[in-house]
Design a protein around this motif. Structure first.
Motif, PDB file in Angstrom:
ATOM      1  N   PHE A 227       0.828  -1.208   0.000  1.00  0.00           N
ATOM      2  CA  PHE A 227       0.000   0.000   0.000  1.00  0.00           C
ATOM      3  C   PHE A 227       0.859   1.254   0.000  1.00  0.00           C
ATOM      4  O   PHE A 227       0.593   2.216  -0.737  1.00  0.00           O
ATOM      5  CB  PHE A 227      -0.919  -0.010   1.229  1.00  0.00           C
ATOM      6  CG  PHE A 227      -1.615   1.301   1.480  1.00  0.00           C
ATOM      7  CD1 PHE A 227      -2.729   1.670   0.745  1.00  0.00           C
ATOM      8  CD2 PHE A 227      -1.147   2.172   2.459  1.00  0.00           C
ATOM      9  CE1 PHE A 227      -3.372   2.878   0.976  1.00  0.00           C
ATOM     10  CE2 PHE A 227      -1.779   3.382   2.695  1.00  0.00           C
ATOM     11  CZ  PHE A 227      -2.892   3.732   1.942  1.00  0.00           C
ATOM     12  N   ALA A 228       1.906   1.276   0.832  1.00  0.00           N
ATOM     13  CA  ALA A 228       2.773   2.450   0.912  1.00  0.00           C
ATOM     14  C   ALA A 228       3.473   2.719  -0.407  1.00  0.00           C
ATOM     15  O   ALA A 228       3.544   3.855  -0.877  1.00  0.00           O
ATOM     16  CB  ALA A 228       3.801   2.263   2.034  1.00  0.00           C
ATOM     17  N   VAL A 229       3.997   1.659  -1.033  1.00  0.00           N
ATOM     18  CA  VAL A 229       4.737   1.826  -2.284  1.00  0.00           C
ATOM     19  C   VAL A 229       3.811   2.279  -3.409  1.00  0.00           C
ATOM     20  O   VAL A 229       4.121   3.219  -4.164  1.00  0.00           O
ATOM     21  CB  VAL A 229       5.442   0.504  -2.663  1.00  0.00           C
ATOM     22  CG1 VAL A 229       6.074   0.615  -4.035  1.00  0.00           C
ATOM     23  CG2 VAL A 229       6.500   0.161  -1.628  1.00  0.00           C
ATOM     24  N   VAL A 230       2.659   1.627  -3.540  1.00  0.00           N
ATOM     25  CA  VAL A 230       1.726   1.966  -4.612  1.00  0.00           C
ATOM     26  C   VAL A 230       1.175   3.379  -4.419  1.00  0.00           C
ATOM     27  O   VAL A 230       1.066   4.163  -5.375  1.00  0.00           O
ATOM     28  CB  VAL A 230       0.567   0.944  -4.671  1.00  0.00           C
ATOM     29  CG1 VAL A 230      -0.510   1.403  -5.647  1.00  0.00           C
ATOM     30  CG2 VAL A 230       1.099  -0.418  -5.087  1.00  0.00           C
ATOM     31  N   PRO A 338      16.979  -6.014 -13.896  1.00  0.00           N
ATOM     32  CA  PRO A 338      17.773  -6.554 -12.782  1.00  0.00           C
ATOM     33  C   PRO A 338      18.031  -5.540 -11.675  1.00  0.00           C
ATOM     34  O   PRO A 338      17.954  -5.875 -10.489  1.00  0.00           O
ATOM     35  CB  PRO A 338      19.082  -6.990 -13.465  1.00  0.00           C
ATOM     36  CG  PRO A 338      18.688  -7.287 -14.860  1.00  0.00           C
ATOM     37  CD  PRO A 338      17.618  -6.283 -15.190  1.00  0.00           C
ATOM     38  N   VAL A 339      18.329  -4.296 -12.035  1.00  0.00           N
ATOM     39  CA  VAL A 339      18.566  -3.267 -11.019  1.00  0.00           C
ATOM     40  C   VAL A 339      17.289  -3.015 -10.221  1.00  0.00           C
ATOM     41  O   VAL A 339      17.320  -2.906  -8.986  1.00  0.00           O
ATOM     42  CB  VAL A 339      19.063  -1.962 -11.676  1.00  0.00           C
ATOM     43  CG1 VAL A 339      19.185  -0.856 -10.637  1.00  0.00           C
ATOM     44  CG2 VAL A 339      20.406  -2.185 -12.355  1.00  0.00           C
ATOM     45  N   GLN A 340      16.158  -2.927 -10.909  1.00  0.00           N
ATOM     46  CA  GLN A 340      14.895  -2.664 -10.217  1.00  0.00           C
ATOM     47  C   GLN A 340      14.508  -3.821  -9.301  1.00  0.00           C
ATOM     48  O   GLN A 340      14.089  -3.611  -8.157  1.00  0.00           O
ATOM     49  CB  GLN A 340      13.798  -2.404 -11.241  1.00  0.00           C
ATOM     50  CG  GLN A 340      14.008  -1.130 -12.054  1.00  0.00           C
ATOM     51  CD  GLN A 340      12.923  -0.929 -13.103  1.00  0.00           C
ATOM     52  OE1 GLN A 340      12.099  -1.803 -13.319  1.00  0.00           O
ATOM     53  NE2 GLN A 340      12.937   0.223 -13.756  1.00  0.00           N
ATOM     54  N   ILE A 341      14.644  -5.046  -9.808  1.00  0.00           N
ATOM     55  CA  ILE A 341      14.254  -6.211  -9.009  1.00  0.00           C
ATOM     56  C   ILE A 341      15.150  -6.343  -7.780  1.00  0.00           C
ATOM     57  O   ILE A 341      14.680  -6.657  -6.681  1.00  0.00           O
ATOM     58  CB  ILE A 341      14.306  -7.488  -9.876  1.00  0.00           C
ATOM     59  CG1 ILE A 341      13.215  -7.428 -10.948  1.00  0.00           C
ATOM     60  CG2 ILE A 341      14.143  -8.731  -9.014  1.00  0.00           C
ATOM     61  CD1 ILE A 341      13.290  -8.560 -11.949  1.00  0.00           C
ATOM     62  N   SER A 342      16.458  -6.102  -7.948  1.00  0.00           N
ATOM     63  CA  SER A 342      17.383  -6.261  -6.821  1.00  0.00           C
ATOM     64  C   SER A 342      17.134  -5.222  -5.732  1.00  0.00           C
ATOM     65  O   SER A 342      17.601  -5.392  -4.604  1.00  0.00           O
ATOM     66  CB  SER A 342      18.831  -6.154  -7.306  1.00  0.00           C
ATOM     67  OG  SER A 342      19.119  -4.848  -7.756  1.00  0.00           O
ATOM     68  N   GLY A 343      16.418  -4.150  -6.070  1.00  0.00           N
ATOM     69  CA  GLY A 343      16.123  -3.131  -5.071  1.00  0.00           C
ATOM     70  C   GLY A 343      14.813  -3.321  -4.348  1.00  0.00           C
ATOM     71  O   GLY A 343      14.467  -2.522  -3.465  1.00  0.00           O
ATOM     72  N   PHE A 344      14.055  -4.363  -4.676  1.00  0.00           N
ATOM     73  CA  PHE A 344      12.762  -4.583  -4.024  1.00  0.00           C
ATOM     74  C   PHE A 344      12.904  -4.819  -2.520  1.00  0.00           C
ATOM     75  O   PHE A 344      12.010  -4.501  -1.748  1.00  0.00           O
ATOM     76  CB  PHE A 344      12.053  -5.794  -4.633  1.00  0.00           C
ATOM     77  CG  PHE A 344      11.474  -5.540  -5.998  1.00  0.00           C
ATOM     78  CD1 PHE A 344      11.435  -4.263  -6.529  1.00  0.00           C
ATOM     79  CD2 PHE A 344      10.984  -6.579  -6.762  1.00  0.00           C
ATOM     80  CE1 PHE A 344      10.909  -4.027  -7.782  1.00  0.00           C
ATOM     81  CE2 PHE A 344      10.444  -6.352  -8.024  1.00  0.00           C
ATOM     82  CZ  PHE A 344      10.418  -5.071  -8.539  1.00  0.00           C
TER      83      PHE A 344
END
Length: 513
Positions: A227-230, A338-344
């Motif tokens: 919820f916070a992220v969205v 890859p950069v985006q996924i690794s930052g989840f």
């Protein structure tokens, strides 16, 4: 983790839902709301005063307002509770002055409440709001502000109707960071006896021994994070505020003498409450209660903390460099995934991450041992979930986003012509990276390493749940002392954490003095 939660019988989860879980959810929600609101009330005015006015102590406050980031919230919680409790020095002094004999003779605020927890968390988290808002304000096109003044707006109206709306995306990002840090907090709310979903997960696993129900609670907590992220992303979707070539030359608004006094008092109070007073109390404890016989054990724990944090920081930076350079030299739409996924992982609270890793590494360990038996080999034991590997892995997952952002920002500053020039001279890719890009990225690499290193040193919930037997870091050691009301015995270790937390702040501001 989601899969492991399906294995729950549902009895304990159903019991929690019928009794205390709604209260835990409400506490989590309201705590997040109050911390965000207080952080905005602290951070946004401070950013406006430092970036838009002729504040007397502007150069010092510019970096001093970042100091509370170095102070773990659970330390501030204990120190302030010890200071302001009924048996603390403040209330003892008041009773001596006014002749009060009991608590029924006067009123005094109670920190051990949801409001007290929100205030303490806001004191150490508002620098996120201050830092991002100040940066956004300093990068705004001043022509827009001057246009507002030429149309008859006052200074206050210009700031309220133009500057702050322009900074809204940065403010929303900061608010989401504060919310996620609040949701992830464990030690502060537990010490204040404010039951949230984070404490419920911890109690369900270690108290009731029901890992499946704990995974189910962790899944509920992930809904708050989602919820916070969205909400943060939707709030600034499609916004375009800045011009292509903004004029960022400073336009300073002059404050009157009375305004200067109030503004300086406001900013320095934040620095004093968020860092100065807690740090002074820690030093006082270390001087009064330091025991040389404990320094040996403390040094051993400190060295282990440094080792684990350094390994995690090094791995995180190497991963970030690899992914960011891959994205740079092979620019395709899908290569930024890859950069985006690794930052989840940064959005996932440490407690939830620990649950996920245990749900993953536990079965893998059993599979490895079964495979060893099948091949008539000795069992290696819990090589993944029962060693420091799980902790280091959690640190890398949790803080990769910090490293990614710093390294990616550094690479973005390197002109693309630099990529092609060495190739025209016959240099290969590896030679170009070693002789050109890595030296140019030195500062970004150092900052990324320091940030991950300090965050790993301060991380508590993930280490509490993932640590093997007889494994202590400075954060868990201090947490145990706080739980036993004996922080005095670990004051030197707490000072050690704070001093290391100051290194990135000093480094980031050394060129701006």
């Amino acid at each position: 983790m989601l899969g492991a939660s399906l294995g729950s019988s549902g009895d304990l989860f159903s019991h929690l839902w019928q009794t205390v879980l709604p209260t835990y959810i409400a506490n989590t929600f309201w705590l997040s709301v109050w911390v965000v609101l207080l952080s905005l009330c602290f951070g946004v005015p401070a950013a406006l005063l430092v970036s838009q006015t002729n504040l007397w102590s502007q150069k010092v406050l510019r970096w001093a307002l970042l100091l509370p980031l170095a102070m773990p919230a659970y330390l501030v919680a204990y120190l302030y509770t010890d200071l302001f409790d009924y048996a603390g020095p403040v209330q003892r002094t008041l009773r001596a002055w006014f002749g009060w004999e009991s608590a029924r003779d006067y009123w005094f605020f109670d920190l051990r409440t949801l409001g007290g927890a929100a205030f303490v968390l806001a004191l150490v988290l508002f620098p996120y709001v201050y830092m991002l808002t100040r940066t956004a304000l300093e990068q705004q096109d001043k022509h827009l502000l001057r246009a507002g003044r030429s149309l008859g707006l006052s200074v206050k109206q210009t700031l309220w109707k133009i500057a702050l709306p322009l900074a809204r995306p940065a403010i929303m990002v900061a608010a989401s960071l504060v919310m996620m840090e609040t949701i992830a907090d464990f030690a502060t709310v537990q010490y204040f006896a404010v039951n949230t979903l984070t404490t419920a997960i911890y109690d369900t696993w270690l108290g009731y021994g029901d890992m499946a129900a704990a995974n189910a609670l962790a899944s509920v907590l992930l809904l708050f994070v989602l919820f916070a992220v969205v909400a943060e992303q939707r709030s600034r979707a499609g916004q375009r505020h800045q011009s292509g070539r903004p004029n960022t030359s400073p336009d300073v608004y002059a404050l009157s003498v009375s305004q200067q006094v109030v503004a300086n008092l406001f900013c320095w109070t934040l620095v004093l409450l968020g860092f100065g007073l807690p740090f002074f109390l820690l030093i006082q404890m270390a001087v009064d209660y330091a025991d040389l016989s404990q320094l040996g054990a403390l040094a051993e724990i400190g060295l282990l903390t440094l080792e684990v944090s350094a390994i995690a920081a090094t791995v995180a930076v190497l991963v970030s460099l690899t992914l960011a350079l891959f994205q740079r030299f092979y620019p395709r739409k899908t290569n930024n995934l890859p950069v985006q996924i690794s930052g989840f992982g940064y959005a996932v609270p440490g407690t939830v991450l620990a649950m996920a890793l245990m749900a993953t590494f536990g079965p893998l360990d059993h599979w490895i041992n079964d495979a060893a038996v099948a091949f008539e080999l000795s069992k290696p034991g819990l090589v993944l979930s029962g060693t420091s590997f799980a902790i280091i892995f959690a640190f890398v997952v949790r803080f990769a986003a910090i490293s990614n952002g710093t390294v990616t920002a550094g690479i973005a500053k390197i002109p693309h012509s630099v990529d092609k020039a060495p190739a025209s001279l016959g240099a290969g890719l590896l030679h170009t990276l070693r002789r050109v890009h890595i030296p140019l990225l030195k500062n970004s690499i150092i900052v990324a390493w320091l940030l991950v290193f300090v965050e790993a040193m301060k991380e508590l919930p993930a280490v509490l749940l993932l640590r093997p037997f007889n494994f202590e870091t400075l954060s868990t050691f201090i947490y145990q002392l706080i739980s036993d009301e004996q922080l005095e015995q670990g004051a030197i270790g707490a000072i050690f954490i704070v001093l290391f937390g100051l290194i990135p702040i000093i480094w980031l501001n050394k060129d701006k003095q």
